[in-house]
Design a protein around this motif. Structure first.
Motif, PDB file in Angstrom:
ATOM      1  N   VAL A  52     -12.274  82.774  29.631  1.00 19.99           N
ATOM      2  CA  VAL A  52     -12.114  84.185  29.985  1.00 19.99           C
ATOM      3  C   VAL A  52     -11.232  84.311  31.224  1.00 19.99           C
ATOM      4  O   VAL A  52     -10.305  85.121  31.264  1.00 19.99           O
ATOM      5  N   MET A  53     -11.508  83.491  32.225  1.00 18.94           N
ATOM      6  CA  MET A  53     -10.728  83.568  33.456  1.00 18.94           C
ATOM      7  C   MET A  53      -9.272  83.180  33.213  1.00 18.94           C
ATOM      8  O   MET A  53      -8.369  83.764  33.812  1.00 18.94           O
ATOM      9  N   THR A  54      -9.037  82.215  32.345  1.00 20.06           N
ATOM     10  CA  THR A  54      -7.662  81.826  32.028  1.00 20.06           C
ATOM     11  C   THR A  54      -6.900  82.996  31.420  1.00 20.06           C
ATOM     12  O   THR A  54      -5.746  83.249  31.777  1.00 20.06           O
ATOM     13  N   ARG A  55      -7.542  83.711  30.535  1.00 20.10           N
ATOM     14  CA  ARG A  55      -6.874  84.806  29.816  1.00 20.10           C
ATOM     15  C   ARG A  55      -6.821  86.101  30.614  1.00 20.10           C
ATOM     16  O   ARG A  55      -5.852  86.831  30.566  1.00 20.10           O
ATOM     17  N   THR A  60      -9.006  90.718  37.717  1.00 22.94           N
ATOM     18  CA  THR A  60     -10.110  90.657  38.675  1.00 22.94           C
ATOM     19  C   THR A  60      -9.770  89.750  39.857  1.00 22.94           C
ATOM     20  O   THR A  60      -8.654  89.253  39.964  1.00 22.94           O
ATOM     21  N   HIS A  61     -10.739  89.501  40.718  1.00 26.35           N
ATOM     22  CA  HIS A  61     -10.574  88.615  41.876  1.00 26.35           C
ATOM     23  C   HIS A  61     -10.858  87.175  41.445  1.00 26.35           C
ATOM     24  O   HIS A  61     -11.862  86.572  41.830  1.00 26.35           O
ATOM     25  N   TRP A  62      -9.969  86.610  40.673  1.00 23.98           N
ATOM     26  CA  TRP A  62     -10.117  85.284  40.053  1.00 23.98           C
ATOM     27  C   TRP A  62     -10.420  84.198  41.068  1.00 23.98           C
ATOM     28  O   TRP A  62     -11.115  83.238  40.767  1.00 23.98           O
ATOM     29  N   HIS A  63      -9.909  84.331  42.271  1.00 26.22           N
ATOM     30  CA  HIS A  63     -10.055  83.280  43.283  1.00 26.22           C
ATOM     31  C   HIS A  63     -11.491  83.142  43.781  1.00 26.22           C
ATOM     32  O   HIS A  63     -11.824  82.149  44.419  1.00 26.22           O
ATOM     33  N   GLY A  70     -17.379  73.470  44.692  1.00 25.35           N
ATOM     34  CA  GLY A  70     -16.709  74.334  45.663  1.00 25.35           C
ATOM     35  C   GLY A  70     -15.200  74.289  45.600  1.00 25.35           C
ATOM     36  O   GLY A  70     -14.528  74.993  46.359  1.00 25.35           O
ATOM     37  N   THR A  71     -14.646  73.495  44.701  1.00 25.92           N
ATOM     38  CA  THR A  71     -13.194  73.413  44.571  1.00 25.92           C
ATOM     39  C   THR A  71     -12.653  74.713  43.983  1.00 25.92           C
ATOM     40  O   THR A  71     -13.106  75.153  42.928  1.00 25.92           O
ATOM     41  N   PRO A  72     -11.684  75.326  44.657  1.00 28.92           N
ATOM     42  CA  PRO A  72     -11.086  76.549  44.127  1.00 28.92           C
ATOM     43  C   PRO A  72     -10.202  76.264  42.908  1.00 28.92           C
ATOM     44  O   PRO A  72      -9.748  75.141  42.705  1.00 28.92           O
ATOM     45  N   ALA A  73      -9.963  77.308  42.138  1.00 30.63           N
ATOM     46  CA  ALA A  73      -9.056  77.202  40.993  1.00 30.63           C
ATOM     47  C   ALA A  73      -7.657  76.814  41.468  1.00 30.63           C
ATOM     48  O   ALA A  73      -7.260  77.135  42.594  1.00 30.63           O
ATOM     49  N   ALA A  80      -5.411  80.170  45.567  1.00 28.35           N
ATOM     50  CA  ALA A  80      -6.820  80.500  45.769  1.00 28.35           C
ATOM     51  C   ALA A  80      -7.283  80.195  47.188  1.00 28.35           C
ATOM     52  O   ALA A  80      -7.988  81.008  47.799  1.00 28.35           O
ATOM     53  N   VAL A  81      -6.917  79.051  47.727  1.00 29.58           N
ATOM     54  CA  VAL A  81      -7.378  78.682  49.072  1.00 29.58           C
ATOM     55  C   VAL A  81      -6.904  79.710  50.098  1.00 29.58           C
ATOM     56  O   VAL A  81      -7.681  80.166  50.936  1.00 29.58           O
TER      57      VAL A  81
END
Length: 105
Positions: A52-55, A60-63, A70-73, A80-81
């Motif tokens: 869902v997040m990929t598409r 939204t606030h994907w980050h 805890g690793t960000p996308a 993201a960082v």
């Protein structure tokens, strides 16, 4: 693959995808949720949330969605960082400090 699994339909986000995006929309600035925590809250699987997040990430606030450690996308040019830091999200060694930043919805 079914719309339920992918979160993709010809008419926009599926009902599952919409629920994922609604959860992400409620995460406050400076806080995060993991793919697994979102999935558990919706009776889904973390990979479903990832699809869902990929598409639909631009919706939204994907980050604010991170991996269990805890690793960000790393999508969106690895921004993201920087976005998390701009919001004051507690970080440690390039990862979100989940002890301080995890939001359980």
């Amino acid at each position: 693959m079914s719309e339920l699994l992918t979160g993709i339909s010809d008419e926009g986000p599926s009902s599952f995808a919409r629920r994922v995006l609604d959860v992400v929309d409620r995460i406050p600035a400076g806080r995060v949720m993991t793919y697994g925590l979102i999935a558990a809250s919706l009776d889904g699987h973390p990979r479903q949330v990832g699809r869902v997040m990929t598409r639909w990430a631009d919706e939204t606030h994907w980050h604010r969605v991170v991996y269990a450690d805890g690793t960000p996308a790393t999508c969106h040019d690895n921004n993201a960082v920087a976005l998390l830091c701009d919001e004051g999200t507690p970080m440690r060694d390039g990862r979100v400090d989940l002890g301080r930043a995890l939001w359980n919805g």
